[in-house]
Write an enzyme that holds these catalytic residues in place. Sequence first.
Site, PDB file in Angstrom:
ATOM      1  N   ASP A   1       0.850  -1.184   0.000  1.00  0.00           N
ATOM      2  CA  ASP A   1       0.000   0.000   0.000  1.00  0.00           C
ATOM      3  C   ASP A   1       0.884   1.232   0.000  1.00  0.00           C
ATOM      4  OD1 ASP A   1       0.060   1.000   3.048  1.00  0.00           O
ATOM      5  OD2 ASP A   1      -0.198  -1.175   3.078  1.00  0.00           O
TER       6      ASP A   1
ATOM      7  N   GLU B   1      -7.398   4.966  12.061  1.00  0.00           N
ATOM      8  CA  GLU B   1      -6.374   4.583  13.031  1.00  0.00           C
ATOM      9  C   GLU B   1      -5.959   5.711  13.957  1.00  0.00           C
ATOM     10  OE1 GLU B   1      -2.314   4.228  11.244  1.00  0.00           O
ATOM     11  OE2 GLU B   1      -3.437   4.096   9.364  1.00  0.00           O
TER      12      GLU B   1
ATOM     13  N   ASP C   1      -9.321   4.198   6.227  1.00  0.00           N
ATOM     14  CA  ASP C   1      -8.185   4.060   7.138  1.00  0.00           C
ATOM     15  C   ASP C   1      -8.516   4.787   8.440  1.00  0.00           C
ATOM     16  OD1 ASP C   1      -5.795   4.144   8.495  1.00  0.00           O
ATOM     17  OD2 ASP C   1      -4.586   4.627   6.742  1.00  0.00           O
TER      18      ASP C   1
END
Length: 427
Positions: A34, A124, A122
Amino acid sequence: MKKLVKKIAVVTATFFVVAASGPVFAAVGDQGVDWSKYNGDYGNFGYDHDKFAIAQIGGTYGGSFVDQATYSTQVASAIAQGKRAHTYIWYQVGGSQTIAKAALDRYLPKIQTPKNSIVALDYESGASGDKQANTDAILYGMRRVKAAGYTPMYYSYKPYTIDHVDYQRINKEFPNSLWIAAYGLNLVGSVPNYAYFPSMDDVAIWQFSSNYVAGGLDGNVDLTGITDKGYENGNATKPDTDTPAIDDGKDAKEVTPSEIQEGMTVTIKFSATNYSTGQAIPKWVKENSYKVLQKSANRVLLDNIMSWVAASDVQALDTGGSSSTGNTQTHIVQSGDTLSGIASNWGTNWQELARQNSLSNPNMIYTGQVIRFTGGQYGTTSQSYTVRSGDNLSSIASRLGTTVQSLVSMNGISNPNLIYAGQTLNY
Protein backbone atom coordinates in the site's frame (compact mmCIF):
# COMPACT_ATOMS: atom_id res chain seq x y z
CA MET A 1 -0.32 4.28 7.13
CA LYS A 2 0.85 4.35 10.70
CA LYS A 3 2.86 1.39 11.83
CA LEU A 4 2.79 0.12 15.39
CA VAL A 5 4.09 -3.16 16.82
CA LYS A 6 1.08 -5.23 17.74
CA LYS A 7 0.46 -7.76 20.49
CA ILE A 8 1.13 -11.36 19.48
CA ALA A 9 -1.84 -13.55 18.66
CA VAL A 10 -1.15 -17.04 17.39
CA VAL A 11 -3.37 -18.60 14.76
CA THR A 12 -3.07 -21.44 12.33
CA ALA A 13 -3.58 -20.18 8.77
CA THR A 14 -4.93 -22.58 6.19
CA PHE A 15 -5.76 -21.85 2.56
CA PHE A 16 -8.47 -24.02 1.04
CA VAL A 17 -8.52 -25.32 -2.50
CA VAL A 18 -11.98 -24.71 -3.92
CA ALA A 19 -13.62 -27.46 -5.89
CA ALA A 20 -13.71 -26.98 -9.64
CA SER A 21 -17.49 -26.66 -9.58
CA GLY A 22 -17.34 -23.68 -7.23
CA PRO A 23 -15.83 -20.20 -7.46
CA VAL A 24 -12.06 -19.90 -7.66
CA PHE A 25 -10.37 -16.90 -6.06
CA ALA A 26 -7.01 -16.62 -7.76
CA ALA A 27 -5.87 -13.90 -5.37
CA VAL A 28 -5.99 -16.00 -2.17
CA GLY A 29 -2.51 -15.77 -0.69
CA ASP A 30 -1.38 -13.04 -3.11
CA GLN A 31 0.87 -10.37 -1.63
CA GLY A 32 0.95 -6.66 -2.33
CA VAL A 33 1.73 -3.22 -0.99
CA ASP A 34 0.00 0.00 0.00
CA TRP A 35 1.19 3.48 -0.90
CA SER A 36 0.89 7.08 0.20
CA LYS A 37 2.80 10.18 -0.91
CA TYR A 38 5.89 8.82 0.86
CA ASN A 39 6.20 6.16 -1.86
CA GLY A 40 6.65 8.73 -4.63
CA ASP A 41 4.84 9.48 -7.86
CA TYR A 42 4.96 5.90 -9.12
CA GLY A 43 5.02 3.87 -5.90
CA ASN A 44 7.38 0.95 -5.39
CA PHE A 45 6.86 -2.78 -5.25
CA GLY A 46 9.03 -4.95 -3.06
CA TYR A 47 9.16 -8.22 -5.01
CA ASP A 48 8.30 -9.78 -8.33
CA HIS A 49 5.56 -11.81 -6.61
CA ASP A 50 3.60 -8.68 -5.59
CA LYS A 51 0.21 -8.64 -7.28
CA PHE A 52 -1.62 -5.55 -5.98
CA ALA A 53 -1.22 -2.01 -4.65
CA ILE A 54 -3.63 0.07 -2.57
CA ALA A 55 -2.99 3.80 -3.06
CA GLN A 56 -4.12 6.65 -0.83
CA ILE A 57 -6.27 9.24 -2.61
CA GLY A 58 -6.19 11.63 0.35
CA GLY A 59 -8.24 12.05 3.47
CA THR A 60 -9.59 14.11 6.31
CA TYR A 61 -7.94 15.07 9.58
CA GLY A 62 -10.96 15.97 11.68
CA GLY A 63 -12.49 18.02 8.86
CA SER A 64 -9.30 19.32 7.20
CA PHE A 65 -8.54 17.69 3.86
CA VAL A 66 -5.18 16.62 2.47
CA ASP A 67 -5.27 15.31 -1.10
CA GLN A 68 -2.51 13.01 -2.34
CA ALA A 69 -0.98 14.39 -5.54
CA THR A 70 0.65 11.00 -6.10
CA TYR A 71 -2.61 9.03 -6.27
CA SER A 72 -3.33 9.03 -10.01
CA THR A 73 0.24 8.28 -11.08
CA GLN A 74 0.49 5.47 -8.53
CA VAL A 75 -2.71 3.90 -9.86
CA ALA A 76 -1.43 4.21 -13.44
CA SER A 77 1.93 2.74 -12.40
CA ALA A 78 0.32 -0.32 -10.83
CA ILE A 79 -1.87 -0.92 -13.89
CA ALA A 80 1.13 -0.46 -16.21
CA GLN A 81 2.94 -3.25 -14.38
CA GLY A 82 -0.02 -5.61 -14.63
CA LYS A 83 -0.95 -5.28 -10.95
CA ARG A 84 -4.37 -4.78 -9.36
CA ALA A 85 -4.78 -1.20 -8.14
CA HIS A 86 -7.12 -0.25 -5.29
CA THR A 87 -7.82 2.86 -3.19
CA TYR A 88 -7.86 3.91 0.45
CA ILE A 89 -9.01 7.10 2.18
CA TRP A 90 -7.47 8.50 5.37
CA TYR A 91 -10.61 8.55 7.52
CA GLN A 92 -9.94 10.54 10.70
CA VAL A 93 -13.59 11.37 11.31
CA GLY A 94 -13.87 10.41 14.98
CA GLY A 95 -17.55 9.76 15.64
CA SER A 96 -18.82 12.48 13.30
CA GLN A 97 -21.01 11.47 10.38
CA THR A 98 -20.95 15.12 9.27
CA ILE A 99 -17.18 14.97 8.74
CA ALA A 100 -17.55 11.50 7.23
CA LYS A 101 -20.09 12.83 4.72
CA ALA A 102 -17.80 15.67 3.69
CA ALA A 103 -14.92 13.23 3.18
CA LEU A 104 -16.96 10.83 1.05
CA ASP A 105 -18.51 13.70 -0.91
CA ARG A 106 -15.00 14.87 -1.73
CA TYR A 107 -13.24 11.62 -2.56
CA LEU A 108 -15.75 9.16 -4.02
CA PRO A 109 -16.12 11.15 -7.27
CA LYS A 110 -12.31 11.16 -7.64
CA ILE A 111 -11.70 7.40 -7.39
CA GLN A 112 -9.50 6.24 -10.28
CA THR A 113 -9.61 2.49 -9.69
CA PRO A 114 -12.36 0.45 -11.42
CA LYS A 115 -15.87 -0.08 -10.16
CA ASN A 116 -16.07 -2.89 -7.59
CA SER A 117 -12.41 -2.36 -6.63
CA ILE A 118 -11.54 -1.86 -2.95
CA VAL A 119 -12.06 1.53 -1.33
CA ALA A 120 -10.80 1.17 2.25
CA LEU A 121 -11.39 3.59 5.12
CA ASP A 122 -8.18 4.06 7.14
CA TYR A 123 -9.39 4.57 10.73
CA GLU A 124 -6.37 4.58 13.03
CA SER A 125 -6.40 7.92 14.83
CA GLY A 126 -8.75 10.61 16.07
CA ALA A 127 -11.42 8.29 17.49
CA SER A 128 -13.93 9.83 19.87
CA GLY A 129 -14.68 8.43 23.31
CA ASP A 130 -18.01 7.07 22.05
CA LYS A 131 -17.47 3.61 20.54
CA GLN A 132 -20.99 3.48 19.12
CA ALA A 133 -20.62 6.87 17.41
CA ASN A 134 -17.24 5.82 15.98
CA THR A 135 -18.74 2.63 14.59
CA ASP A 136 -21.74 4.49 13.18
CA ALA A 137 -19.40 6.89 11.33
CA ILE A 138 -17.41 3.97 9.90
CA LEU A 139 -20.52 2.09 8.79
CA TYR A 140 -21.92 5.26 7.25
CA GLY A 141 -18.75 5.54 5.16
CA MET A 142 -18.74 1.89 4.15
CA ARG A 143 -22.37 2.12 3.05
CA ARG A 144 -21.49 5.15 0.93
CA VAL A 145 -18.58 3.27 -0.64
CA LYS A 146 -20.83 0.31 -1.47
CA ALA A 147 -23.56 2.56 -2.86
CA ALA A 148 -20.97 4.18 -5.14
CA GLY A 149 -20.20 0.76 -6.63
CA TYR A 150 -16.97 -0.14 -4.82
CA THR A 151 -15.95 -2.83 -2.32
CA PRO A 152 -15.77 -1.26 1.18
CA MET A 153 -13.06 -2.23 3.66
CA TYR A 154 -12.10 -1.06 7.16
CA TYR A 155 -8.37 -0.60 7.89
CA SER A 156 -6.79 -0.28 11.31
CA TYR A 157 -4.80 -2.33 13.79
CA LYS A 158 -6.22 -4.66 16.37
CA PRO A 159 -5.65 -2.85 19.72
CA TYR A 160 -7.00 0.44 18.35
CA THR A 161 -10.03 -1.30 16.89
CA ILE A 162 -10.80 -3.18 20.11
CA ASP A 163 -10.55 0.04 22.13
CA HIS A 164 -12.60 2.32 19.88
CA VAL A 165 -14.77 0.34 17.45
CA ASP A 166 -17.45 -2.36 17.66
CA TYR A 167 -15.92 -4.31 14.79
CA GLN A 168 -18.45 -7.14 15.13
CA ARG A 169 -21.10 -4.69 13.89
CA ILE A 170 -18.90 -4.08 10.86
CA ASN A 171 -18.52 -7.82 10.31
CA LYS A 172 -22.26 -8.37 10.58
CA GLU A 173 -23.08 -5.83 7.87
CA PHE A 174 -19.91 -6.27 5.78
CA PRO A 175 -18.51 -9.79 6.24
CA ASN A 176 -14.83 -10.32 5.42
CA SER A 177 -14.15 -6.60 5.09
CA LEU A 178 -11.38 -6.08 7.66
CA TRP A 179 -7.87 -5.03 6.64
CA ILE A 180 -5.82 -5.32 9.81
CA ALA A 181 -2.17 -4.45 10.53
CA ALA A 182 -0.16 -6.60 12.96
CA TYR A 183 3.61 -6.84 12.78
CA GLY A 184 4.98 -8.79 15.72
CA LEU A 185 8.75 -8.27 15.69
CA ASN A 186 8.41 -6.50 12.30
CA LEU A 187 11.65 -7.83 10.87
CA VAL A 188 12.49 -7.34 7.20
CA GLY A 189 10.94 -10.23 5.32
CA SER A 190 9.29 -11.12 2.03
CA VAL A 191 6.62 -13.47 3.44
CA PRO A 192 4.22 -13.21 6.40
CA ASN A 193 4.96 -14.93 9.70
CA TYR A 194 1.59 -16.36 10.76
CA ALA A 195 2.70 -16.55 14.39
CA TYR A 196 1.75 -12.86 14.53
CA PHE A 197 -1.57 -13.05 12.70
CA PRO A 198 -4.21 -10.83 14.42
CA SER A 199 -6.80 -13.21 15.88
CA MET A 200 -9.95 -11.40 14.78
CA ASP A 201 -12.96 -12.58 12.80
CA ASP A 202 -13.32 -11.70 9.11
CA VAL A 203 -9.80 -10.43 8.40
CA ALA A 204 -9.60 -10.32 4.58
CA ILE A 205 -6.23 -8.57 4.20
CA TRP A 206 -3.41 -8.73 6.71
CA GLN A 207 -0.76 -6.02 6.65
CA PHE A 208 2.00 -8.15 8.08
CA SER A 209 4.95 -5.75 7.92
CA SER A 210 6.04 -2.16 7.46
CA ASN A 211 9.54 -3.53 6.77
CA TYR A 212 8.64 -5.57 3.70
CA VAL A 213 12.00 -4.46 2.26
CA ALA A 214 14.98 -2.80 3.92
CA GLY A 215 14.22 0.89 4.36
CA GLY A 216 10.48 0.37 4.89
CA LEU A 217 7.47 -0.63 2.81
CA ASP A 218 4.11 -2.05 3.85
CA GLY A 219 3.65 -5.72 2.96
CA ASN A 220 0.13 -7.21 2.77
CA VAL A 221 -1.36 -10.64 2.11
CA ASP A 222 -4.82 -11.23 0.64
CA LEU A 223 -6.49 -14.01 2.63
CA THR A 224 -9.81 -14.22 0.80
CA GLY A 225 -9.34 -13.10 -2.81
CA ILE A 226 -10.81 -9.66 -2.14
CA THR A 227 -8.14 -7.91 -4.23
CA ASP A 228 -9.61 -9.60 -7.32
CA LYS A 229 -12.57 -7.23 -6.94
CA GLY A 230 -12.82 -4.93 -9.94
CA TYR A 231 -10.51 -7.04 -12.11
CA GLU A 232 -10.89 -9.81 -14.65
CA ASN A 233 -7.91 -11.99 -15.55
CA GLY A 234 -5.66 -9.50 -13.79
CA ASN A 235 -6.81 -6.52 -15.86
CA ALA A 236 -8.94 -3.56 -14.81
CA THR A 237 -12.52 -3.94 -15.91
CA LYS A 238 -14.11 -1.05 -17.79
CA PRO A 239 -15.50 1.24 -15.08
CA ASP A 240 -18.65 3.30 -15.44
CA THR A 241 -16.76 6.44 -14.47
CA ASP A 242 -13.98 8.37 -16.22
CA THR A 243 -10.68 6.95 -14.95
CA PRO A 244 -7.78 8.41 -16.94
CA ALA A 245 -5.27 6.83 -14.55
CA ILE A 246 -6.35 3.37 -15.72
CA ASP A 247 -6.18 4.48 -19.35
CA ASP A 248 -2.67 5.88 -18.82
CA GLY A 249 -1.60 2.67 -17.11
CA LYS A 250 -2.97 0.50 -19.92
CA ASP A 251 -1.21 2.64 -22.53
CA ALA A 252 2.09 2.30 -20.67
CA LYS A 253 1.63 -1.46 -20.23
CA GLU A 254 1.38 -1.84 -24.01
CA VAL A 255 4.74 -0.11 -24.66
CA THR A 256 7.19 -2.64 -26.15
CA PRO A 257 10.98 -2.50 -25.59
CA SER A 258 11.48 -1.05 -29.08
CA GLU A 259 8.99 1.74 -28.23
CA ILE A 260 10.76 2.88 -25.05
CA GLN A 261 11.70 6.53 -25.60
CA GLU A 262 13.55 9.37 -23.84
CA GLY A 263 11.33 11.04 -21.25
CA MET A 264 9.38 7.93 -20.28
CA THR A 265 9.31 6.80 -16.67
CA VAL A 266 10.25 3.14 -16.28
CA THR A 267 11.01 0.57 -13.64
CA ILE A 268 13.60 -2.19 -13.94
CA LYS A 269 11.98 -5.61 -14.08
CA PHE A 270 12.66 -7.90 -11.14
CA SER A 271 13.79 -10.55 -13.64
CA ALA A 272 16.65 -8.33 -14.85
CA THR A 273 20.06 -9.46 -13.62
CA ASN A 274 22.75 -7.20 -15.08
CA TYR A 275 23.37 -3.67 -16.32
CA SER A 276 24.58 -3.33 -19.90
CA THR A 277 28.12 -3.23 -18.48
CA GLY A 278 27.66 -6.74 -17.08
CA GLN A 279 27.58 -5.64 -13.44
CA ALA A 280 24.87 -7.14 -11.26
CA ILE A 281 21.79 -4.98 -10.59
CA PRO A 282 21.14 -4.67 -6.81
CA LYS A 283 17.63 -5.51 -5.62
CA TRP A 284 17.01 -2.01 -4.23
CA VAL A 285 17.48 -0.54 -7.71
CA LYS A 286 14.53 -2.61 -8.97
CA GLU A 287 12.24 -1.17 -6.30
CA ASN A 288 12.32 2.37 -7.75
CA SER A 289 11.31 4.23 -10.90
CA TYR A 290 13.52 6.22 -13.28
CA LYS A 291 13.30 8.62 -16.20
CA VAL A 292 14.88 7.53 -19.48
CA LEU A 293 17.55 10.14 -20.29
CA GLN A 294 18.85 8.60 -23.51
CA LYS A 295 18.22 5.65 -25.78
CA SER A 296 20.92 4.03 -27.90
CA ALA A 297 20.09 0.96 -29.99
CA ASN A 298 18.52 -1.50 -27.52
CA ARG A 299 19.81 0.23 -24.36
CA VAL A 300 18.43 3.05 -22.19
CA LEU A 301 20.23 5.40 -19.80
CA LEU A 302 18.32 5.92 -16.53
CA ASP A 303 18.47 9.01 -14.32
CA ASN A 304 19.59 8.93 -10.66
CA ILE A 305 21.52 5.68 -11.12
CA MET A 306 23.02 6.99 -14.42
CA SER A 307 23.37 3.45 -15.75
CA TRP A 308 22.61 1.77 -19.08
CA VAL A 309 20.09 -1.07 -19.03
CA ALA A 310 18.73 -3.23 -21.83
CA ALA A 311 15.40 -1.87 -23.05
CA SER A 312 13.95 -5.36 -22.69
CA ASP A 313 14.73 -5.22 -18.95
CA VAL A 314 12.56 -2.17 -18.23
CA GLN A 315 8.79 -1.66 -17.98
CA ALA A 316 7.21 1.65 -18.97
CA LEU A 317 5.16 3.39 -16.24
CA ASP A 318 4.09 6.30 -18.44
CA THR A 319 4.36 7.25 -22.08
CA GLY A 320 6.81 10.12 -21.59
CA GLY A 321 7.06 13.83 -22.26
CA SER A 322 5.68 16.63 -20.12
CA SER A 323 2.75 15.37 -18.09
CA SER A 324 0.20 16.53 -15.58
CA THR A 325 -1.55 13.96 -13.38
CA GLY A 326 -3.52 15.23 -10.42
CA ASN A 327 -1.64 18.48 -9.60
CA THR A 328 1.93 17.16 -9.91
CA GLN A 329 3.54 18.03 -13.23
CA THR A 330 6.83 16.83 -14.68
CA HIS A 331 8.97 18.09 -17.53
CA ILE A 332 12.07 16.57 -19.14
CA VAL A 333 14.51 19.40 -19.84
CA GLN A 334 15.22 19.80 -23.56
CA SER A 335 18.10 21.61 -25.25
CA GLY A 336 17.48 25.37 -24.99
CA ASP A 337 15.10 25.16 -22.04
CA THR A 338 15.40 27.63 -19.18
CA LEU A 339 13.93 27.35 -15.71
CA SER A 340 12.02 30.61 -16.16
CA GLY A 341 10.56 29.35 -19.45
CA ILE A 342 9.41 26.08 -17.86
CA ALA A 343 7.95 28.00 -14.92
CA SER A 344 6.08 30.35 -17.27
CA ASN A 345 4.44 27.39 -19.04
CA TRP A 346 3.11 26.18 -15.68
CA GLY A 347 1.99 29.61 -14.47
CA THR A 348 4.50 29.81 -11.63
CA ASN A 349 7.92 31.43 -11.07
CA TRP A 350 11.43 30.04 -11.37
CA GLN A 351 12.08 30.59 -7.65
CA GLU A 352 9.30 28.13 -6.77
CA LEU A 353 10.64 25.54 -9.22
CA ALA A 354 14.13 25.99 -7.81
CA ARG A 355 12.79 25.45 -4.29
CA GLN A 356 10.73 22.36 -5.14
CA ASN A 357 13.59 20.75 -7.11
CA SER A 358 16.38 21.73 -4.66
CA LEU A 359 18.26 23.66 -7.36
CA SER A 360 21.11 25.62 -5.79
CA ASN A 361 21.88 27.32 -9.12
CA PRO A 362 18.78 27.86 -11.29
CA ASN A 363 20.97 28.59 -14.33
CA MET A 364 22.49 25.09 -14.16
CA ILE A 365 19.87 22.74 -15.56
CA TYR A 366 20.75 20.07 -18.10
CA THR A 367 19.16 18.18 -20.96
CA GLY A 368 17.31 15.14 -19.66
CA GLN A 369 16.86 16.53 -16.13
CA VAL A 370 13.44 15.93 -14.57
CA ILE A 371 11.75 19.11 -13.25
CA ARG A 372 8.67 18.65 -11.08
CA PHE A 373 6.06 21.12 -9.91
CA THR A 374 3.30 20.60 -7.36
CA GLY A 375 0.95 23.51 -6.80
CA GLY A 376 -2.55 24.46 -5.71
CA GLN A 377 -4.72 22.87 -3.06
CA TYR A 378 -3.63 19.34 -3.96
CA GLY A 379 0.02 19.84 -3.09
CA THR A 380 1.85 17.98 -0.35
CA THR A 381 0.94 19.29 3.09
CA SER A 382 3.63 19.06 5.74
CA GLN A 383 2.85 18.24 9.34
CA SER A 384 5.09 18.38 12.38
CA TYR A 385 5.93 16.19 15.36
CA THR A 386 7.71 17.19 18.58
CA VAL A 387 10.32 14.69 19.75
CA ARG A 388 9.70 13.20 23.21
CA SER A 389 12.11 11.73 25.70
CA GLY A 390 12.93 8.14 24.69
CA ASP A 391 12.02 8.63 21.02
CA ASN A 392 14.21 7.51 18.16
CA LEU A 393 13.72 8.06 14.42
CA SER A 394 12.61 4.48 13.86
CA SER A 395 9.84 4.65 16.47
CA ILE A 396 8.76 8.10 15.27
CA ALA A 397 8.61 6.94 11.64
CA SER A 398 6.52 3.95 12.72
CA ARG A 399 4.15 6.14 14.69
CA LEU A 400 3.71 8.70 11.90
CA GLY A 401 3.38 6.26 9.04
CA THR A 402 6.53 7.32 7.21
CA THR A 403 10.13 6.11 6.89
CA VAL A 404 13.39 7.01 8.61
CA GLN A 405 14.81 8.04 5.24
CA SER A 406 11.94 10.47 4.64
CA LEU A 407 12.35 12.08 8.08
CA VAL A 408 16.10 12.42 7.55
CA SER A 409 15.59 14.00 4.11
CA MET A 410 12.77 16.38 5.07
CA ASN A 411 14.52 17.64 8.20
CA GLY A 412 18.12 17.80 6.99
CA ILE A 413 19.32 15.38 9.69
CA SER A 414 23.01 14.54 9.26
CA ASN A 415 23.13 11.93 12.03
CA PRO A 416 19.91 9.87 12.46
CA ASN A 417 21.04 8.82 15.94
CA LEU A 418 21.22 12.39 17.21
CA ILE A 419 17.76 13.80 17.87
CA TYR A 420 16.64 15.48 21.07
CA ALA A 421 13.51 16.00 23.17
CA GLY A 422 11.66 19.11 22.05
CA GLN A 423 12.99 18.97 18.48
CA THR A 424 10.36 19.61 15.79
CA LEU A 425 10.31 17.21 12.85
CA ASN A 426 8.35 17.78 9.66
CA TYR A 427 6.78 14.76 7.91
